[in-house]
Motif scaffolding. Structure first.
Motif, PDB file in Angstrom:
ATOM      1  N   ILE A  81      13.966  -2.507  -1.638  1.00 24.67           N
ATOM      2  CA  ILE A  81      12.836  -2.268  -2.441  1.00 24.67           C
ATOM      3  C   ILE A  81      12.582  -0.716  -2.236  1.00 24.67           C
ATOM      4  O   ILE A  81      12.862  -0.048  -1.096  1.00 24.67           O
ATOM      5  CB  ILE A  81      11.486  -2.978  -1.666  1.00 24.67           C
ATOM      6  N   VAL A  82      12.372  -0.267  -3.433  1.00 22.00           N
ATOM      7  CA  VAL A  82      12.197   1.188  -3.468  1.00 22.00           C
ATOM      8  C   VAL A  82      10.343   1.485  -3.520  1.00 22.00           C
ATOM      9  O   VAL A  82       9.909   1.333  -4.466  1.00 22.00           O
ATOM     10  CB  VAL A  82      12.565   1.698  -4.454  1.00 22.00           C
ATOM     11  N   PRO A  83       9.775   1.874  -2.294  1.00 20.16           N
ATOM     12  CA  PRO A  83       8.337   1.728  -2.467  1.00 20.16           C
ATOM     13  C   PRO A  83       7.640   3.045  -3.391  1.00 20.16           C
ATOM     14  O   PRO A  83       8.357   3.653  -3.765  1.00 20.16           O
ATOM     15  CB  PRO A  83       8.034   2.504  -0.786  1.00 20.16           C
ATOM     16  N   VAL A  84       6.444   2.574  -3.866  1.00 24.14           N
ATOM     17  CA  VAL A  84       5.803   3.391  -4.460  1.00 24.14           C
ATOM     18  C   VAL A  84       4.495   3.962  -3.839  1.00 24.14           C
ATOM     19  O   VAL A  84       3.666   3.250  -3.608  1.00 24.14           O
ATOM     20  CB  VAL A  84       5.382   2.540  -5.681  1.00 24.14           C
TER      21      VAL A  84
ATOM     22  N   VAL B 233       1.176  -3.444  -6.739  1.00 26.65           N
ATOM     23  CA  VAL B 233       1.777  -2.357  -5.966  1.00 26.65           C
ATOM     24  C   VAL B 233       1.628  -2.506  -4.443  1.00 26.65           C
ATOM     25  O   VAL B 233       2.805  -2.488  -3.699  1.00 26.65           O
ATOM     26  CB  VAL B 233       1.332  -1.100  -6.555  1.00 26.65           C
ATOM     27  N   ASP B 234       0.446  -2.936  -3.999  1.00 28.34           N
ATOM     28  CA  ASP B 234       0.321  -3.125  -2.738  1.00 28.34           C
ATOM     29  C   ASP B 234       1.329  -4.377  -2.165  1.00 28.34           C
ATOM     30  O   ASP B 234       1.823  -4.224  -0.961  1.00 28.34           O
ATOM     31  CB  ASP B 234      -1.102  -3.548  -2.424  1.00 28.34           C
ATOM     32  N   GLN B 235       1.424  -5.343  -2.751  1.00 23.59           N
ATOM     33  CA  GLN B 235       2.441  -6.376  -2.453  1.00 23.59           C
ATOM     34  C   GLN B 235       3.572  -6.269  -2.246  1.00 23.59           C
ATOM     35  O   GLN B 235       4.346  -6.339  -1.292  1.00 23.59           O
ATOM     36  CB  GLN B 235       1.968  -7.567  -3.425  1.00 23.59           C
ATOM     37  N   TYR B 236       4.267  -5.378  -3.432  1.00 20.72           N
ATOM     38  CA  TYR B 236       5.481  -4.734  -3.444  1.00 20.72           C
ATOM     39  C   TYR B 236       5.800  -3.762  -2.103  1.00 20.72           C
ATOM     40  O   TYR B 236       6.850  -4.076  -1.774  1.00 20.72           O
ATOM     41  CB  TYR B 236       5.837  -4.079  -4.884  1.00 20.72           C
ATOM     42  N   ASN B 237       4.951  -2.941  -1.916  1.00 16.79           N
ATOM     43  CA  ASN B 237       5.148  -2.084  -0.691  1.00 16.79           C
ATOM     44  C   ASN B 237       4.883  -2.908   0.568  1.00 16.79           C
ATOM     45  O   ASN B 237       5.539  -2.413   1.599  1.00 16.79           O
ATOM     46  CB  ASN B 237       3.725  -0.941  -0.795  1.00 16.79           C
ATOM     47  N   HIS B 238       4.019  -3.668   0.670  1.00 20.81           N
ATOM     48  CA  HIS B 238       3.861  -4.820   1.743  1.00 20.81           C
ATOM     49  C   HIS B 238       5.289  -5.325   2.058  1.00 20.81           C
ATOM     50  O   HIS B 238       5.447  -5.468   3.228  1.00 20.81           O
ATOM     51  CB  HIS B 238       2.724  -5.678   1.742  1.00 20.81           C
ATOM     52  N   ALA B 239       5.914  -5.890   1.113  1.00 22.78           N
ATOM     53  CA  ALA B 239       7.135  -6.674   1.074  1.00 22.78           C
ATOM     54  C   ALA B 239       8.072  -5.832   2.012  1.00 22.78           C
ATOM     55  O   ALA B 239       9.001  -6.312   2.729  1.00 22.78           O
ATOM     56  CB  ALA B 239       7.617  -7.177  -0.258  1.00 22.78           C
ATOM     57  N   LYS B 240       8.265  -4.306   1.523  1.00 20.37           N
ATOM     58  CA  LYS B 240       9.309  -3.633   2.160  1.00 20.37           C
ATOM     59  C   LYS B 240       8.922  -3.422   3.579  1.00 20.37           C
ATOM     60  O   LYS B 240       9.664  -3.511   4.504  1.00 20.37           O
ATOM     61  CB  LYS B 240       9.190  -2.062   1.457  1.00 20.37           C
ATOM     62  N   GLU B 241       7.317  -3.225   3.931  1.00 25.49           N
ATOM     63  CA  GLU B 241       7.078  -2.979   5.481  1.00 25.49           C
ATOM     64  C   GLU B 241       7.414  -4.127   6.182  1.00 25.49           C
ATOM     65  O   GLU B 241       7.791  -4.068   7.330  1.00 25.49           O
ATOM     66  CB  GLU B 241       5.651  -2.520   5.411  1.00 25.49           C
ATOM     67  N   THR B 242       7.236  -5.350   5.685  1.00 26.59           N
ATOM     68  CA  THR B 242       7.333  -6.637   6.427  1.00 26.59           C
ATOM     69  C   THR B 242       8.548  -7.310   6.307  1.00 26.59           C
ATOM     70  O   THR B 242       9.077  -8.188   7.476  1.00 26.59           O
ATOM     71  CB  THR B 242       6.140  -7.695   6.088  1.00 26.59           C
ATOM     72  N   GLY B 243       9.581  -6.919   5.592  1.00 27.45           N
ATOM     73  CA  GLY B 243      10.836  -7.368   5.599  1.00 27.45           C
ATOM     74  C   GLY B 243      11.048  -8.619   4.748  1.00 27.45           C
ATOM     75  O   GLY B 243      11.895  -9.441   4.729  1.00 27.45           O
ATOM     76  N   ARG B 244       9.776  -8.976   3.965  1.00 27.58           N
ATOM     77  CA  ARG B 244       9.754 -10.281   3.250  1.00 27.58           C
ATOM     78  C   ARG B 244       8.921 -10.155   1.799  1.00 27.58           C
ATOM     79  O   ARG B 244       7.579  -9.823   1.997  1.00 27.58           O
ATOM     80  CB  ARG B 244       9.129 -11.358   4.197  1.00 27.58           C
ATOM     81  N   ASP B 245       9.781 -10.407   0.911  1.00 21.20           N
ATOM     82  CA  ASP B 245       8.973 -10.652  -0.597  1.00 21.20           C
ATOM     83  C   ASP B 245       8.494 -11.931  -0.754  1.00 21.20           C
ATOM     84  O   ASP B 245       9.416 -12.664  -1.201  1.00 21.20           O
ATOM     85  CB  ASP B 245       9.733  -9.876  -1.422  1.00 21.20           C
ATOM     86  N   GLU B 246       7.488 -12.320  -0.669  1.00 24.04           N
ATOM     87  CA  GLU B 246       6.788 -13.564  -0.801  1.00 24.04           C
ATOM     88  C   GLU B 246       6.732 -13.971  -2.118  1.00 24.04           C
ATOM     89  O   GLU B 246       6.456 -15.301  -2.580  1.00 24.04           O
ATOM     90  CB  GLU B 246       5.369 -13.734  -0.141  1.00 24.04           C
ATOM     91  N   LYS B 247       6.536 -13.178  -2.923  1.00 20.33           N
ATOM     92  CA  LYS B 247       6.576 -13.178  -4.444  1.00 20.33           C
ATOM     93  C   LYS B 247       7.787 -13.628  -5.301  1.00 20.33           C
ATOM     94  O   LYS B 247       7.641 -14.631  -5.910  1.00 20.33           O
ATOM     95  CB  LYS B 247       5.778 -12.157  -5.241  1.00 20.33           C
ATOM     96  N   PHE B 248       8.940 -12.625  -5.037  1.00 14.94           N
ATOM     97  CA  PHE B 248      10.017 -13.099  -5.748  1.00 14.94           C
ATOM     98  C   PHE B 248      11.293 -13.237  -4.973  1.00 14.94           C
ATOM     99  O   PHE B 248      12.523 -13.331  -5.263  1.00 14.94           O
ATOM    100  CB  PHE B 248      10.285 -12.352  -7.071  1.00 14.94           C
ATOM    101  N   TYR B 249      11.133 -13.066  -3.531  1.00 16.55           N
ATOM    102  CA  TYR B 249      12.168 -12.987  -2.694  1.00 16.55           C
ATOM    103  C   TYR B 249      13.244 -11.987  -2.973  1.00 16.55           C
ATOM    104  O   TYR B 249      14.397 -12.375  -2.624  1.00 16.55           O
ATOM    105  CB  TYR B 249      12.675 -14.548  -2.781  1.00 16.55           C
ATOM    106  N   ARG B 250      12.713 -10.942  -3.420  1.00 17.24           N
ATOM    107  CA  ARG B 250      13.630  -9.786  -3.271  1.00 17.24           C
ATOM    108  C   ARG B 250      14.023  -9.401  -1.910  1.00 17.24           C
ATOM    109  O   ARG B 250      13.122  -9.527  -1.019  1.00 17.24           O
ATOM    110  CB  ARG B 250      12.869  -8.570  -3.990  1.00 17.24           C
TER     111      ARG B 250
END
Length: 507
Positions: A420-423, A398-415
């Motif tokens: 991204i809809v934060p949790v 969840v932290d990785q997913y939310n962090h991708a939203k904040e930084t503008g880059r999803d390092e895991k799946f390049y979404r």
């Protein structure tokens, strides 16, 4: 028969009913030009086209109503139609064909697909002449504008409107439809198919002699046995969307006649079920939204935007251990769904923008009924415990997913981060999402005239097939980019099969 005693009255009454039924059953022999097995969109199209060609036509339908899964479909694929022209849509048949071929990795019958694309304009025009109306729409951002939504016919909507219009046209042309009368086996004469045997709900046995038979029974997705035998899917973990008795009857009759087969699979999509959860209700609609997905261990498994193409989403879910994912969201997402509505529609059955005003109520009902498919928590840790996953592992994802939203880059799946809809806010929710299937794909082989062919690629005389009973149009997955192709294929292949069956009978 002696009068029954009161003690044995129920047993005696049952015997009277049983023997009365046997006494009333009859053997009937009928002759016609063409028998169509199945009264869905493929079968009705076959019946109408054969009748236009001058054939006497009988349709056998094992259900008490026409349409089958077509009643729940919505629109047809087509290219270069008047509907597209009026909206300045310039997509060409070449573009649609090459895109579909690439998608299917050349594991399909290229000639069958080319014919389907080429005839897509004319089948819309032909259906319009039968009273079916269309408007072209786009269902999601990942699809081309090829989906021709069916307009209402009387009080019927979408697929049911096409079915009602075609049934009315068939009646007008003198086609006879026998409901609750499933075909049981083919009749042969000198190596050629020459009719079918059928039994109705009353136990009457029909021998229907015909010059040609068209099989159009709608596929096999309600048969766990056939799903296990012919596909790569676990029949206990992939659920049919609508239980309407599609058990591969026509396919099995053709296989018994020596038909070859190809292209076995299912058209998957996301869905859910459980105590307190309504079919196509608010929680069901949430399974189609691009929210955070994790597997049974609490790990993200895919770019969740896969959900924009429902077959992609179904494939991604089906391959997970135990065949499900958890969709996770927060109170802010609930508020958004209540006030603004869903972003991804379930076709037009639950359209884009539908406000889920009953979402909280359905969650409360499902939780109160102890549904195993929905859990609610005040923290990631509480949610994880109720999901049965390791809290630290879920929190990391969840932290990785939310962090991708904040930084503008999803390092895991390049979404794409802006999707991204934060949790984060308020209560947290997790819903089990399962793979469902709309319809089967694949079945018997045919040539371009819809003649069923054997393992030496020779036509089986007098036998034709259409719609979901036929294989070869797809690779291993239905392509949502060419949205509505299965429905269009049913109508087009049915029309061809009916015309060819009528012509065969005149030889």
């Amino acid at each position: 028969m002696k009068r029954c005693s009161s003690r044995l009255s129920l047993v005696c009454f049952s015997l009277v009913v049983l023997f009365s039924g046997i006494g009333n059953a009859a053997d009937k022999s009928i002759s016609t030009d063409v028998v169509v097995v199945g009264a869905g969109s493929a079968g009705l199209s076959a019946a109408v086209s054969a009748a236009y060609a001058g054939a006497k036509v009988i349709v056998l339908e094992k259900m008490p109503f026409a349409g089958g899964s077509s009643n729940f479909a919505e629109g047809l694929f087509a290219v270069k139609t008047d509907q597209q022209r009026r909206k300045a849509i310039g997509l060409t048949k070449e573009e649609a064909y090459w895109h579909a071929m690439d998608y299917h990795h050349y594991r399909n019958n290229a000639g069958l697909l080319a014919q389907t694309v080429a005839n897509s304009t004319s089948i819309i025009e032909w259906l319009e002449k039968q009273g079916v109306g269309f408007e072209v729409v786009t269902m999601s951002p990942t699809e081309a504008p090829t989906w021709h939504l069916i307009k209402d016919w009387g009080t019927a909507h979408h697929g049911a409107a096409l079915v009602q219009a075609m049934q009315a046209k068939a009646k007008e042309l003198g086609v006879k439809i026998y409901f609750e009368t499933p075909a049981k086996e083919l009749i042969y004469n000198g190596g050629a198919v020459a009719g079918v045997k059928a039994v109705n709900a009353k136990g009457d046995h029909y021998t229907i002699n015909a010059k040609a038979v068209v099989i159009a029974t709608g596929g096999f997705n309600n048969s766990k046995e056939m799903v296990r035998k012919w596909t790569r899917f676990d029949a206990d973990k992939v659920f049919p969307t609508v239980p309407i008795n599609k058990t591969g009857d026509g396919i099995n009759m053709a296989l018994a006649a020596g038909a070859d087969s190809e292209g076995w699979g299912l058209m998957l999509h996301p869905g859910t079920h459980g105590e307190g959860i309504k079919p196509l209700g608010p929680l069901y609609a949430m399974t189609w939204q691009p929210l955070l997905w994790v597997n049974k261990y609490g790990d993200r498994v895919v770019d969740e935007n896969a959900v924009w193409a429902f077959t992609f989403a179904g494939n991604a879910i089906e391959r997970q251990r135990d065949g499900f994912v958890w969709s996770i969201w927060d109170d802010e997402t609930v508020r958004y769904m209540e006030e603004h509505g869903i972003d991804n529609g379930l076709g037009v059955l639950v359209p884009i923008g539908t406000k889920l005003t009953d979402l909280r109520a359905e969650i409360a009902t499902a939780v109160a009924q102890k549904s195993s498919s929905i859990v609610v928590g005040d923290s990631i840790e509480e949610l994880a415990q109720k999901m049965g996953v390791e809290p630290a592992r879920l929190k990391e994802n969840v932290d990785q997913y939310n962090h991708a939203k904040e930084t503008g880059r999803d390092e895991k799946f390049y979404r794409k981060a802006d999707t991204i809809v934060p949790v984060k806010t308020g209560k947290l929710y997790a819903l089990k999402v399962f793979p469902y299937n709309f319809v089967s794909i694949g079945g018997v082989k045919t040539d371009l005239k819809m003649e069923v062919t054997d393992k030496n690629d020779k036509a089986i005389p007098g036998l034709y097939a259409a719609g979901a009973d036929v294989g070869g149009l797809y690779g291993d997955t239905y392509a949502t980019w060419t949205s509505g192709m299965m429905f269009q294929w049913a109508a087009q292949s049915g029309k061809i099969a009916g015309e060819q069956a009528a012509a065969y009978g005149k030889r």
